[in-house]
Design an enzyme around this catalytic site. Structure first.
Site, PDB file in Angstrom:
ATOM      1  N   ASP A  67       0.862  -1.159   0.208  1.00 19.74           N
ATOM      2  CA  ASP A  67      -0.086   0.012  -0.127  1.00 19.74           C
ATOM      3  C   ASP A  67       0.744   1.204  -0.161  1.00 19.74           C
ATOM      4  O   ASP A  67       2.017   1.263   0.083  1.00 19.74           O
ATOM      5  CB  ASP A  67      -1.010   0.015   1.334  1.00 19.74           C
ATOM      6  CG  ASP A  67      -0.280  -0.320   2.301  1.00 19.74           C
ATOM      7  OD1 ASP A  67       0.855  -0.484   2.495  1.00 19.74           O
ATOM      8  OD2 ASP A  67      -0.966  -0.589   3.492  1.00 19.74           O
ATOM      9  N   HIS A 138      -7.321  -4.688  10.061  1.00 21.72           N
ATOM     10  CA  HIS A 138      -7.133  -4.579   8.541  1.00 21.72           C
ATOM     11  C   HIS A 138      -5.802  -5.108   8.229  1.00 21.72           C
ATOM     12  O   HIS A 138      -4.842  -5.316   8.925  1.00 21.72           O
ATOM     13  CB  HIS A 138      -7.218  -2.750   8.299  1.00 21.72           C
ATOM     14  CG  HIS A 138      -5.894  -2.121   8.864  1.00 21.72           C
ATOM     15  ND1 HIS A 138      -6.099  -1.107   9.526  1.00 21.72           N
ATOM     16  CD2 HIS A 138      -4.632  -2.234   8.787  1.00 21.72           C
ATOM     17  CE1 HIS A 138      -4.811  -0.479   9.686  1.00 21.72           C
ATOM     18  NE2 HIS A 138      -3.823  -1.262   9.474  1.00 21.72           N
TER      19      HIS A 138
HETATM   20  C1  F6R Z   1       1.201  -1.328   6.177  1.00 22.38           C
HETATM   21  C2  F6R Z   1       0.089  -2.102   6.274  1.00 22.38           C
HETATM   22  C3  F6R Z   1      -0.666  -2.087   7.495  1.00 22.38           C
HETATM   23  C4  F6R Z   1      -0.064  -2.398   8.726  1.00 22.38           C
HETATM   24  C5  F6R Z   1      -0.795  -2.212  10.009  1.00 22.38           C
HETATM   25  C6  F6R Z   1      -0.117  -2.677  11.223  1.00 22.38           C
HETATM   26  O1  F6R Z   1       1.729  -1.556   4.970  1.00 22.38           O
HETATM   27  O2  F6R Z   1       0.083  -3.113   5.577  1.00 22.38           O
HETATM   28  O3  F6R Z   1      -1.707  -3.203   7.349  1.00 22.38           O
HETATM   29  O4  F6R Z   1       0.655  -3.574   8.665  1.00 22.38           O
HETATM   30  O5  F6R Z   1      -1.471  -1.080  10.006  1.00 22.38           O
HETATM   31  O6  F6R Z   1       0.695  -1.551  11.525  1.00 22.38           O
HETATM   32  P1  F6R Z   1       1.906  -1.472  12.770  1.00 22.38           P
HETATM   33  O7  F6R Z   1       3.051  -2.586  12.398  1.00 22.38           O
HETATM   34  O8  F6R Z   1       2.477  -0.235  12.673  1.00 22.38           O
HETATM   35  O9  F6R Z   1       1.237  -1.941  14.061  1.00 22.38           O
END
Ligand code: F6R
Length: 250
Positions: A67, A138
């Site tokens: 993304d 998500h």
């Molecule tokens: C970013 C992505 C998001 C993150 C998710 C968790 O490329 O795909 O789905 O994996 O927001 O983010 P963190 O690791 O910062 O808790």
């Protein structure tokens, strides 16, 4: 599903890096689907160390990220292209021409989604797709919705995601409200999924995703339908799921 539980974030990063390193060693020209966010930073650091030590060769590896924020170009320090360069690509011997991230600055975002989806089809299924998980379940920026969306698409980010992302911006108003994301189609086409989770704040989402109903209201729950998921998490993130009695590998 294979579940690996580690004591803490650092151990999670090492274990997940070992899983990804094994992929790169087994298939030097593999296609890796990559993620941003806080969780994979340690994993990327481990991969960079493996490359510096001469144990890993990325010269033929290809990557496609999940993304990108709409409105930020790759030189913006909060763009996901910038993140990938800073946390991984600048530290390994990868050819940046073989690394792909959606273009958040494209004048026509819908056209950019179509271009990216066509590119993903041309590259073929990812050999390994790395995922983190949002507090609302998500994956990529596939937010809770009425239906799963298969192709790359533009999303309006939820309040929960905007709030979670606000920590990276000086002013909450600067946090992008839209993003381009790979849909669940390309994610589910990946031959293998590697999900990393860390911290007690993720435990409810992890439990709901893997032990609850499969629903677009909890996007990560679709991974229950994938035949090869490796979940690597620390104790804190996996505590809720472990309560349900799931089998763990180590
Ligand atoms: C970013 C992505 C998001 C993150 C998710 C968790 O490329 O795909 O789905 O994996 O927001 O983010 P963190 O690791 O910062 O808790």
């Amino acid at each position: 599903m294979q579940i690996y539980v580690t004591n803490d974030y650092e151990a999670m990063s090492r274990r997940a890096a070992a899983v990804m390193a094994a992929q790169v060693i087994a298939k030097p020209d593999c296609l890796l689907g990559l993620a941003t966010g806080s969780t994979p930073v340690g994993l990327y650091r481990e991969l960079a160390a493996g490359c510096a030590a001469g144990d890993l060769d990325f010269s033929h590896v290809r990557t496609a990220n999940l993304d990108e924020y709409a409105g930020l170009d790759g030189t913006h320090d909060q763009s996901y292209r910038y993140f990938m360069n800073k946390n991984l690509f600048d530290h390994i011997n990868i050819d940046k021409a073989n690394t792909h991230v959606p273009n958040g600055k494209a004048p026509d975002l819908e056209a950019e989604c179509r271009r990216y989806e066509a590119l993903l089809k041309e590259l073929g299924p990812a050999d390994m797709q790395l995922l983190g998980m949002g507090h609302n379940g998500h994956i990529g920026f596939n937010e809770p919705a009425d239906a799963f969306i298969a192709p790359t698409h533009v999303v309006e980010l939820t309040e929960s995601t905007i709030n979670a992302n606000a920590r990276f911006f000086a002013d909450r108003e600067e946090v992008p409200k839209k993003a381009l994301t790979m849909g669940v189609g390309a994610i589910m086409r990946a031959k293998r999924i590697l999900m990393v989770v860390s911290g007690a704040d993720k435990t409810a989402a992890v439990k709901a995703a893997f032990a609850g109903p499969i629903t677009p209201r909890m996007p990560a729950s679709i991974l229950q339908l994938h035949p090869d998921v490796v979940l690597v998490g620390d104790q804190a993130a996996l505590a809720g799921l472990l309560e349900t009695g799931v089998a763990v590998c180590g």
